[in-house]
Design a protein around this motif. Structure first.
Motif, PDB file in Angstrom:
ATOM      1  N   GLN A   1      36.334  36.613  30.026  1.00  0.00           N
ATOM      2  CA  GLN A   1      37.052  35.472  29.442  1.00  0.00           C
ATOM      3  C   GLN A   1      38.267  35.101  30.276  1.00  0.00           C
ATOM      4  O   GLN A   1      38.565  33.923  30.468  1.00  0.00           O
ATOM      5  N   ARG A   2      38.981  36.112  30.798  1.00  0.00           N
ATOM      6  CA  ARG A   2      40.136  35.820  31.646  1.00  0.00           C
ATOM      7  C   ARG A   2      39.712  35.104  32.927  1.00  0.00           C
ATOM      8  O   ARG A   2      40.418  34.217  33.410  1.00  0.00           O
ATOM      9  N   GLN A   3      38.549  35.488  33.463  1.00  0.00           N
ATOM     10  CA  GLN A   3      38.086  34.789  34.663  1.00  0.00           C
ATOM     11  C   GLN A   3      37.720  33.345  34.340  1.00  0.00           C
ATOM     12  O   GLN A   3      37.930  32.442  35.163  1.00  0.00           O
TER      13      GLN A   3
ATOM     14  N   GLU B   1      36.116  36.876  45.473  1.00  0.00           N
ATOM     15  CA  GLU B   1      35.477  37.943  44.699  1.00  0.00           C
ATOM     16  C   GLU B   1      35.627  37.692  43.198  1.00  0.00           C
ATOM     17  O   GLU B   1      36.142  38.540  42.463  1.00  0.00           O
ATOM     18  N   PRO B   2      35.179  36.528  42.702  1.00  0.00           N
ATOM     19  CA  PRO B   2      35.482  36.157  41.316  1.00  0.00           C
ATOM     20  C   PRO B   2      34.731  36.968  40.266  1.00  0.00           C
ATOM     21  O   PRO B   2      35.109  36.928  39.093  1.00  0.00           O
ATOM     22  N   VAL B   3      33.679  37.703  40.654  1.00  0.00           N
ATOM     23  CA  VAL B   3      32.914  38.453  39.651  1.00  0.00           C
ATOM     24  C   VAL B   3      32.855  39.951  39.949  1.00  0.00           C
ATOM     25  O   VAL B   3      32.203  40.691  39.230  1.00  0.00           O
ATOM     26  N   SER B   4      33.544  40.416  40.984  1.00  0.00           N
ATOM     27  CA  SER B   4      33.413  41.818  41.382  1.00  0.00           C
ATOM     28  C   SER B   4      33.977  42.788  40.347  1.00  0.00           C
ATOM     29  O   SER B   4      33.557  43.946  40.284  1.00  0.00           O
ATOM     30  N   ALA B   5      34.934  42.327  39.534  1.00  0.00           N
ATOM     31  CA  ALA B   5      35.545  43.218  38.544  1.00  0.00           C
ATOM     32  C   ALA B   5      34.873  43.117  37.175  1.00  0.00           C
ATOM     33  O   ALA B   5      35.345  43.704  36.208  1.00  0.00           O
ATOM     34  N   LEU B   6      33.743  42.392  37.095  1.00  0.00           N
ATOM     35  CA  LEU B   6      33.106  42.125  35.810  1.00  0.00           C
ATOM     36  C   LEU B   6      31.809  42.918  35.669  1.00  0.00           C
ATOM     37  O   LEU B   6      31.167  43.284  36.651  1.00  0.00           O
ATOM     38  N   ASP B   7      31.413  43.154  34.406  1.00  0.00           N
ATOM     39  CA  ASP B   7      30.121  43.782  34.141  1.00  0.00           C
ATOM     40  C   ASP B   7      28.994  42.879  34.626  1.00  0.00           C
ATOM     41  O   ASP B   7      29.154  41.651  34.721  1.00  0.00           O
ATOM     42  N   VAL B   8      27.831  43.470  34.882  1.00  0.00           N
ATOM     43  CA  VAL B   8      26.715  42.723  35.456  1.00  0.00           C
ATOM     44  C   VAL B   8      26.307  41.554  34.570  1.00  0.00           C
ATOM     45  O   VAL B   8      26.068  40.442  35.050  1.00  0.00           O
ATOM     46  N   SER B   9      26.228  41.769  33.259  1.00  0.00           N
ATOM     47  CA  SER B   9      25.808  40.693  32.355  1.00  0.00           C
ATOM     48  C   SER B   9      26.829  39.561  32.338  1.00  0.00           C
ATOM     49  O   SER B   9      26.474  38.380  32.287  1.00  0.00           O
ATOM     50  N   VAL B  10      28.112  39.917  32.427  1.00  0.00           N
ATOM     51  CA  VAL B  10      29.171  38.909  32.441  1.00  0.00           C
ATOM     52  C   VAL B  10      29.179  38.187  33.799  1.00  0.00           C
ATOM     53  O   VAL B  10      29.436  36.983  33.865  1.00  0.00           O
TER      54      VAL B  10
ATOM     55  N   GLN C   1      40.493  37.360  42.548  1.00  0.00           N
ATOM     56  CA  GLN C   1      39.601  38.459  42.202  1.00  0.00           C
ATOM     57  C   GLN C   1      39.936  39.088  40.856  1.00  0.00           C
ATOM     58  O   GLN C   1      39.048  39.327  40.044  1.00  0.00           O
ATOM     59  N   ASP C   2      41.207  39.372  40.626  1.00  0.00           N
ATOM     60  CA  ASP C   2      41.616  40.087  39.408  1.00  0.00           C
ATOM     61  C   ASP C   2      42.280  39.106  38.449  1.00  0.00           C
ATOM     62  O   ASP C   2      43.447  38.754  38.624  1.00  0.00           O
ATOM     63  N   PRO C   3      41.558  38.652  37.411  1.00  0.00           N
ATOM     64  CA  PRO C   3      42.152  37.667  36.504  1.00  0.00           C
ATOM     65  C   PRO C   3      43.342  38.206  35.731  1.00  0.00           C
ATOM     66  O   PRO C   3      44.233  37.454  35.350  1.00  0.00           O
ATOM     67  N   ALA C   4      43.383  39.517  35.510  1.00  0.00           N
ATOM     68  CA  ALA C   4      44.515  40.091  34.779  1.00  0.00           C
ATOM     69  C   ALA C   4      45.801  39.966  35.582  1.00  0.00           C
ATOM     70  O   ALA C   4      46.885  39.761  35.029  1.00  0.00           O
TER      71      ALA C   4
END
Length: 315
Positions: A160-162, A181-190, A100-103
């Motif tokens: 980019q980290r994801q 949850e690969p996109v839950s921490a990202l902005d909608v466009s990303v 979920q959190d790429p960082a």
């Protein structure tokens, strides 16, 4: 129909609860309790539910970051739930995970080239020069520039980290990827960009996905089938269109009512009243009964059986 790539049968994942000065075991947290589902080659199964319902625990059990308490996990017909770490190692290239959190999932002290090449090193594949070229190819495929190979994770945005996490998951050419949850921490466009990348990669490489999420709009976009999870059990599963247009379980209705829509004309979302049950002492009957407007006396006394209409199953 082809044979399932992954068969999860009656999976249980209990965690001990300890208390007192001597930390004696006082009970169990039943995070996952008797869960079953299949994933077929080239298919995406969406696993949805509230935070804490056991979705991520299932994903970690499949990749054997956690050892299941009970049940079986058949990958290509082989039960991996009981394998030792040594016997599990040859199978790890075929089952990968994107967190979920790429960082947090990327080592901040390693360059991107080192992070993506690490699976090649562990499995003793190629020379250093070959690995570097393979990494360049993977980074290019996920839309990152050639210069990224010598940079570090903190130099990149969340999206980019994801993409780096996805490139790392692809290194050993897996057949199944667990997407937690690969996109839950990202902005909608990303989010849209990453989802489209996942769909492209699935088409190219014939990948199977277990897509774990709480955002039903995202699940609808990417999934072929959906399993709805509540308090450690699956309450409904079926084809994505059946789940979204003909839901049968009251909890699924509540989740669908919580999806923001642009045409609500200022109407408020309808919340599900109450809170999930305590998984240390789960209720005797249906775990959703205390929050359900349709609950009867029997719902509080026994767990509803699974009934099926074709491929659509519901408790």
């Amino acid at each position: 129909m082809p044979e399932p790539l992954l068969q999860v049968n009656n999976l249980k994942m209990y965690f001990p609860v300890r208390s007192g000065i001597f930390l004696r075991q006082a009970g169990w947290v039943k995070a996952v309790d008797d869960v079953s589902f299949n994933i077929y080659p080239g298919e995406t199964l969406g696993l949805v539910g509230e935070s804490g319902c056991g979705k991520s625990t299932i994903g970690k059990s499949i990749v054997r970051l956690l050892k299941p308490t009970g049940g079986s996990i058949l990958f290509n017909g082989q039960n991996i739930a009981t394998l030792s770490q040594r016997k599990m190692r040859p199978l790890r290239p075929h089952i990968q995970m994107v967190f979920q959190d790429p960082a947090e999932s990327l080592n901040q002290r390693q360059s991107i080239g080192q992070i993506v090449a690490e699976p090649f090193v562990i499995h003793r594949m190629g020379t250093p020069a070959e690995r570097r070229e393979w990494v360049r190819g993977l980074l290019d495929r996920v839309g990152l520039p050639d210069s990224a190979i010598d940079r570090f994770p903190f130099e990149f945005s969340g999206g980019q980290r994801q993409r780096i996490g996805i490139a790392r998951a692809l290194t050993l050419n897996p057949s199944l990827i667990i997407l937690d949850e690969p996109v839950s921490a990202l902005d909608v466009s990303v989010q849209s960009q990453v989802l489209n990348l996942l769909l492209e990669l699935q088409e190219e490489r014939k990948l199977s996905y277990l897509f774990i999420a709480h955002d039903l709009a995202v699940v609808k976009h990417i999934s072929d089938r959906v399993a709805v999870m509540y308090a450690g059990v699956i309450v409904e599963k079926g084809d994505v269109k059946e789940i979204f247009f003909h839901p049968k379980h009251p909890y699924t209705w509540g989740l669908l009512d919580s999806i923001p829509r642009p045409d609500t004309h200022g109407e408020r979302l309808i919340p599900i009243e109450g809170a999930p049950p305590d998984l240390i002492a789960p209720p005797k009957g249906c775990p959703f009964a205390a929050r359900c407007d349709y609950a009867m006396k029997i719902c509080h006394e026994q767990m509803p059986e699974i009934t099926a209409e074709g491929d659509h199953e519901v408790r």
